[in-house]
Design an enzyme around this catalytic site. Structure first.
Site, short mmCIF file in Angstrom:
data_model
loop_
_atom_site.label_atom_id
_atom_site.label_comp_id
_atom_site.label_asym_id
_atom_site.label_seq_id
_atom_site.Cartn_x
_atom_site.Cartn_y
_atom_site.Cartn_z
N CYS A 9 30.98 47.47 39.84
CA CYS A 9 29.83 46.44 40.73
C CYS A 9 29.86 46.37 41.86
CB CYS A 9 29.31 45.21 39.72
SG CYS A 9 27.06 44.75 40.82
N ASP A 132 28.09 37.57 31.03
CA ASP A 132 29.15 37.24 32.09
C ASP A 132 29.73 35.88 32.18
OD1 ASP A 132 30.60 37.62 34.89
OD2 ASP A 132 29.04 37.66 35.71
#
Length: 213
Positions: A9, A132
């Site tokens: 990412c 996360d």
């Protein structure tokens, strides 16, 4: 797709995107969030997304976007996935999924066992859940802060089989994270950077090799 799905990412340059694609990333993420050091504007995002077309799933990361931003960003990047990394409710996730016709990945910040409570509600509407590390209160960014959470919190938790593990993963820790959690998908951003926003082709390759090793 390999047994372990790997997402790189926060890619923001043609060279580092090529490095991720060449190393075998399954998903590549583009951040459209001006506060982030990984932010790409819509025109830059359009070019990067075109570069990755057909080579990996493209993920557009947005944070609490309004309808106009969702429409403009999807029109520019034409992603396979939209990653929502803010405080979007399950209703908002469902609305964006319906409006765009794209698969939606919802990031959920984890710091304590109580944070896992929202997984079930979002799993009913999102196509994928990304766990996360929860950003500290003073953090400017909702993710990409280089912190991991206590993986022991996932023991016995009811999680979708294809959830994605994120948060502070590096080439040195990803194998242990996979072994400890049993996750089948991982996401990395800051863990493959030389400095915030600057991806390292060598670290990207090392991360993917470690995750697949």
């Amino acid at each position: 797709m390999s047994a372990i799905a790997i997402k790189i990412c926060g890619l923001s340059t043609p060279a580092t995107l090529d490095a991720a694609l060449a190393a075998g990333a399954d998903l590549v993420g583009f951040v459209h969030f001006p506060k982030s050091p990984r932010h790409v504007g819509l025109e830059a995002g359009r070019a990067l997304s075109a570069q990755a077309r057909g080579r990996a799933d493209r993920v557009l990361l947005l944070v609490d976007p309004d309808d106009a931003l969702v429409a403009a960003a999807v029109a520019a990047l034409d992603p396979e996935w939209i990653q929502l990394h803010g405080r979007e409710t399950p209703e908002r996730v469902a609305a964006i999924r319906t409006a765009t016709g794209r698969r939606v990945m919802k990031a959920i910040g984890i710091a304590t066992a109580a944070d896992l409570a929202s997984v079930a509600a979002h799993a009913g509407v999102a196509d994928r859940i990304l766990l996360d590390a929860k950003a500290p209160p003073e953090a400017a960014l909702p993710g990409g802060n280089g912190h991991s959470f206590d993986w022991d919190l996932l023991d016995g938790a009811r999680l979708p089989a294809d959830y994605m593990l994120s948060g502070g993963l590096t080439p040195d820790t990803v194998a242990a994270a996979l072994a400890r959690t049993g996750a089948r998908a991982v996401d990395v951003s800051s863990g493959v950077e030389d400095r915030p926003g600057e991806k390292s082709p060598e670290r990207i390759a090392a991360f993917i090799a470690a995750a697949r090793g």
